[in-house]
Design a protein around this motif. Structure first.
Motif, PDB file in Angstrom:
ATOM      1  N   SER A  46       0.880  -1.171   0.000  1.00  0.00           N
ATOM      2  CA  SER A  46       0.000   0.000   0.000  1.00  0.00           C
ATOM      3  C   SER A  46       0.909   1.210   0.000  1.00  0.00           C
ATOM      4  CB  SER A  46      -0.899   0.044   1.236  1.00  0.00           C
ATOM      5  OG  SER A  46      -1.799  -1.028   1.227  1.00  0.00           O
ATOM      6  N   ALA A  47       0.804   2.038  -1.051  1.00  0.00           N
ATOM      7  CA  ALA A  47       1.737   3.148  -1.176  1.00  0.00           C
ATOM      8  C   ALA A  47       1.015   4.391  -1.675  1.00  0.00           C
ATOM      9  CB  ALA A  47       2.862   2.780  -2.132  1.00  0.00           C
ATOM     10  N   GLN A  48       1.509   5.517  -1.252  1.00  0.00           N
ATOM     11  CA  GLN A  48       1.003   6.825  -1.655  1.00  0.00           C
ATOM     12  C   GLN A  48       1.383   7.072  -3.118  1.00  0.00           C
ATOM     13  OE1 GLN A  48      -0.718   9.022   0.202  1.00  0.00           O
ATOM     14  NE2 GLN A  48      -0.687  10.688  -1.256  1.00  0.00           N
ATOM     15  N   ALA A  49       0.480   7.654  -3.888  1.00  0.00           N
ATOM     16  CA  ALA A  49       0.815   8.051  -5.252  1.00  0.00           C
ATOM     17  C   ALA A  49       2.011   8.995  -5.196  1.00  0.00           C
ATOM     18  CB  ALA A  49      -0.387   8.726  -5.907  1.00  0.00           C
ATOM     19  N   GLY A  50       2.980   8.786  -6.095  1.00  0.00           N
ATOM     20  CA  GLY A  50       4.172   9.608  -6.119  1.00  0.00           C
ATOM     21  C   GLY A  50       5.347   9.013  -5.360  1.00  0.00           C
ATOM     22  N   THR A  51       5.160   7.865  -4.709  1.00  0.00           N
ATOM     23  CA  THR A  51       6.264   7.250  -3.960  1.00  0.00           C
ATOM     24  C   THR A  51       6.874   6.097  -4.751  1.00  0.00           C
ATOM     25  OG1 THR A  51       4.785   5.740  -2.792  1.00  0.00           O
ATOM     26  CG2 THR A  51       5.273   7.844  -1.721  1.00  0.00           C
ATOM     27  N   ARG A  52       8.059   5.685  -4.324  1.00  0.00           N
ATOM     28  CA  ARG A  52       8.795   4.603  -4.968  1.00  0.00           C
ATOM     29  C   ARG A  52       8.521   3.293  -4.223  1.00  0.00           C
ATOM     30  NH1 ARG A  52      12.395   5.086  -8.766  1.00  0.00           N
ATOM     31  NH2 ARG A  52      14.128   3.645  -9.029  1.00  0.00           N
ATOM     32  N   VAL A  53       8.299   2.228  -4.990  1.00  0.00           N
ATOM     33  CA  VAL A  53       8.084   0.907  -4.410  1.00  0.00           C
ATOM     34  C   VAL A  53       9.130  -0.052  -4.961  1.00  0.00           C
ATOM     35  CG1 VAL A  53       5.602   1.215  -4.015  1.00  0.00           C
ATOM     36  CG2 VAL A  53       6.384   0.262  -6.181  1.00  0.00           C
ATOM     37  N   THR A  92       8.497   4.174  -9.529  1.00  0.00           N
ATOM     38  CA  THR A  92       7.780   5.238  -8.837  1.00  0.00           C
ATOM     39  C   THR A  92       6.351   5.276  -9.354  1.00  0.00           C
ATOM     40  OG1 THR A  92       9.791   6.524  -8.565  1.00  0.00           O
ATOM     41  CG2 THR A  92       7.707   7.714  -8.351  1.00  0.00           C
ATOM     42  N   ILE A  93       5.402   5.261  -8.441  1.00  0.00           N
ATOM     43  CA  ILE A  93       3.991   5.377  -8.811  1.00  0.00           C
ATOM     44  C   ILE A  93       3.749   6.826  -9.226  1.00  0.00           C
ATOM     45  CG2 ILE A  93       1.615   5.151  -8.013  1.00  0.00           C
ATOM     46  CD1 ILE A  93       2.747   3.222  -5.843  1.00  0.00           C
ATOM     47  N   PRO A  94       3.167   7.070 -10.396  1.00  0.00           N
ATOM     48  CA  PRO A  94       2.920   8.460 -10.804  1.00  0.00           C
ATOM     49  C   PRO A  94       2.101   9.211  -9.760  1.00  0.00           C
ATOM     50  CG  PRO A  94       2.524   6.965 -12.635  1.00  0.00           C
ATOM     51  CD  PRO A  94       2.742   6.116 -11.418  1.00  0.00           C
ATOM     52  N   GLY A  95       2.433  10.476  -9.546  1.00  0.00           N
ATOM     53  CA  GLY A  95       1.771  11.289  -8.526  1.00  0.00           C
ATOM     54  C   GLY A  95       0.299  11.537  -8.797  1.00  0.00           C
ATOM     55  N   ASN A  96      -0.126  11.420 -10.041  1.00  0.00           N
ATOM     56  CA  ASN A  96      -1.533  11.654 -10.368  1.00  0.00           C
ATOM     57  C   ASN A  96      -2.336  10.364 -10.468  1.00  0.00           C
ATOM     58  OD1 ASN A  96      -0.400  10.633 -12.679  1.00  0.00           O
ATOM     59  ND2 ASN A  96      -1.184  12.228 -14.042  1.00  0.00           N
TER      60      ASN A  96
END
Length: 174
Positions: A46-53, A92-96
């Motif tokens: 579970s990750a915030q948009a805009g963060t790296r996984v 990185t999950i795109p911030g948008n």
């Protein structure tokens, strides 16, 4: 002596039964490496948009070749490469990216596949700290100054009483 012999027979019987049970268990349990060992995992899942996984995967016996991981959460394919017996990569999950659950699919060169789920969060980050009040000494009316003066007065009284109390005892003992 007959008691010791009965004890020895009982102990021998128990050990024999335990040995047979152990042999049965060892013969019926398949080794851990005998089956297909293909998986994919995303950390954190579970990750915030805009963060790296980070992605960690295994393609059974083909972990010496790169593989491809795809997810709508990433915006494109991610190549995972051999690293200490596993396949690893980062993205990185795109911030948008809209919040929700996204499937993450691993496709190996040997034809094996695996799937997991990544939950994308899109919580607004606060722009400043919470409004928790002004505090006990932050008032504009001089509350802090009054507390400081009061504290000094109490300390002065304590010193004065200590001085006079000590002086009186010295005067009466002579």
């Amino acid at each position: 002596m007959p008691v010791l012999t009965a004890f020895q027979r009982a102990l021998t019987s128990v050990l024999t039964v335990l040995g047979l049970v152990g042999a049965f268990v060892l013969m019926t349990v398949a080794p851990a490496w005998a089956g297909e060992n293909t998986f994919v995992e995303v950390v954190p899942n579970s990750a915030q948009a805009g963060t790296r996984v980070s992605i960690r995967a295994s393609c059974d016996n083909a972990n010496n070749r790169q593989a491809t991981v795809r997810s709508d959460a990433f915006g494109g394919p991610v190549v995972v490469r051999p690293d200490n017996g596993f396949l690893t990569g980062q993205v990185t999950i795109p911030g948008n990216k809209q919040p929700g659950d996204y499937p993450v699919d691993l496709r190996c060169d040997n034809g094996n596949t695996a799937t997991t789920t990544l939950t994308v969060l899109n919580m607004e980050q606060p722009s400043k700290g919470p409004a928790t009040g002004a505090g006990g000494t932050a008032g504009a009316s001089g509350t802090g100054t009054m507390l400081l003066v009061g504290g000094l007065a109490v300390v002065g009284l304590a010193v004065g009483f200590g001085f006079f109390g000590n002086r009186r005892r010295t005067g009466t003992g002579s």
